[in-house]
Design an enzyme around this catalytic site. Structure first.
Site, PDB file in Angstrom:
ATOM      1  N   TYR A  12       0.781  -1.313   0.170  1.00  0.00           N
ATOM      2  CA  TYR A  12       0.055  -0.081   0.129  1.00  0.00           C
ATOM      3  C   TYR A  12       0.978   1.263  -0.102  1.00  0.00           C
ATOM      4  O   TYR A  12       1.370   1.618   1.104  1.00  0.00           O
ATOM      5  CB  TYR A  12      -0.839  -0.295   1.046  1.00  0.00           C
ATOM      6  CG  TYR A  12      -2.068   1.255   1.126  1.00  0.00           C
ATOM      7  CD1 TYR A  12      -2.133   1.828   0.443  1.00  0.00           C
ATOM      8  CD2 TYR A  12      -2.857   0.884   2.355  1.00  0.00           C
ATOM      9  CE1 TYR A  12      -3.168   2.799   0.359  1.00  0.00           C
ATOM     10  CE2 TYR A  12      -3.725   1.856   2.635  1.00  0.00           C
ATOM     11  CZ  TYR A  12      -4.156   2.723   1.410  1.00  0.00           C
ATOM     12  OH  TYR A  12      -5.161   3.833   1.743  1.00  0.00           O
TER      13      TYR A  12
ATOM     14  N   LYS B 201      -1.366  -1.578  -4.154  1.00  0.00           N
ATOM     15  CA  LYS B 201      -2.458  -0.872  -4.041  1.00  0.00           C
ATOM     16  C   LYS B 201      -1.852   0.824  -3.882  1.00  0.00           C
ATOM     17  O   LYS B 201      -1.153   1.229  -3.029  1.00  0.00           O
ATOM     18  CB  LYS B 201      -3.263  -1.017  -2.495  1.00  0.00           C
ATOM     19  CG  LYS B 201      -4.793  -0.222  -2.505  1.00  0.00           C
ATOM     20  CD  LYS B 201      -4.445   1.419  -2.252  1.00  0.00           C
ATOM     21  CE  LYS B 201      -6.020   1.903  -1.934  1.00  0.00           C
ATOM     22  NZ  LYS B 201      -6.114   3.391  -1.635  1.00  0.00           N
TER      23      LYS B 201
END
Length: 302
Positions: free
Chosen positions: A136, A164
């Site tokens: 992330y 992500k």
């Protein structure tokens, strides 16, 4: 569920009936609407889910209820936005036992650290995690970017299955894609989802999909099918959400205020944010109400 996922995976908000108490019915409505619209996964305890602001008990309840609601229909991704390795490991183990399909790992936050520090930390924790892992990248909150070269290094670990990316830099996205031609990349900043997919993203984790999941699923489908005119029209509606709903509370996490107020306006869930944030009121709240009403009519026509 098959991991990794592409397509639209909404970062679900955590609606609160009261501080540290989940709006259970509202949470179920948000998740069910997203599943019915055709999303590929549900991401809980991320930034939009206010993961860092929730108690340990509430985080576990959110993961457990999301897995129950999904019932294997879509993948469940659980965020690890934890300040300590120990807390991240405990939450990861709980998510695995409860039925989550993947974890979303952020680098340590608060202290400023180097890319080498990120790599050393990741190499200690990621191989120990019990589920497939998305990396992330959200430097606006972690204060440390995951640079393309760092992502390429971390992607060598066998349980890393995707990225992500909420960094917002399309140039870095393209560089990451060049270094990692096959890895799924889910893009966060929804106002440029069309451009991000052209640069190599394979789907979106977009907060506005809490409000209008069918819009984001349709946008992804149009981009994927090469329907340029339709994709641009749908992207324009998404940008309007950013301007008129998120923009009602400029500065700070305006997107979060706008989404939660919008969900309350639509009668779907509570609009209460987790402390120390407070709900919109006055003119800002009225701006969201007017915007949501207008956008709802546009979405009904797609």
């Amino acid at each position: 569920m098959a991991i990794p996922v592409n397509g639209i995976t909404p970062p679900l908000v955590t609606p609160l009936a009261a501080q540290d108490h989940l709006d259970v019915e509202g949470f179920a409505r948000i998740a069910e609407r997203a599943i019915a619209a055709g999303v590929q996964g549900l991401f809980v305890l991320g930034t939009t889910g206010e993961g860092p602001s929730l108690s340990r008990e509430l985080k576990r309840e959110v993961v457990k209820r999301c897995c129950e609601i999904s019932g294997g229909r879509v993948a469940v991704l659980a965020g690890l936005l934890e300040a300590t390795t120990d807390d991240a490991m405990h939450l990861a183990e709980f998510a695995a036992k409860t039925g989550a399909d993947a974890l979303v790992w952020t680098p340590p936050f608060y202290f400023s650290i180097t890319q080498d520090d990120v790599i050393r930390c990741a190499e200690r924790i990621i191989p120990r995690l019990p589920l497939p892992v998305y990396l992330y990248n959200i430097p606006v909150f972690t204060k440390v970017p995951l640079e393309p070269e760092t992502l390429a290094r971390l992607a060598e670990m066998p349980n890393v299955c995707g990225i992500k990316d909420s960094g917002g830099d399309l140039g870095k996205l393209a560089k990451t894609r060049a270094l990692l031609p096959d890895i799924p990349i889910l893009w966060g900043p929804e106002e440029v989802l069309l451009e991000a997919m052209e640069a190599g993203a394979t789907g979106g984790v977009n907060g506005g999909a809490n409000l209008f999941p069918e819009l984001y699923v349709a946008l992804y489908a149009a981009i994927h099918a090469g329907q340029a005119d339709r994709a641009r029209r749908l992207q324009d509606i998404v940008c309007r959400i950013g301007r008129e709903v998120y923009g009602a509370a400029p500065g700070g996490p305006g997107f979060l205020f706008g989404i939660k107020c919008g969900l309350e306006t639509l009668g779907i869930a509570s609009g209460l944010p987790a402390e120390p944030l407070t709900a919109l009121d006055g003119p800002a709240r009225e701006q969201v109400r007017i915007a949501i009403s207008a956008i709802e009519r546009l979405v009904a026509e797609i």
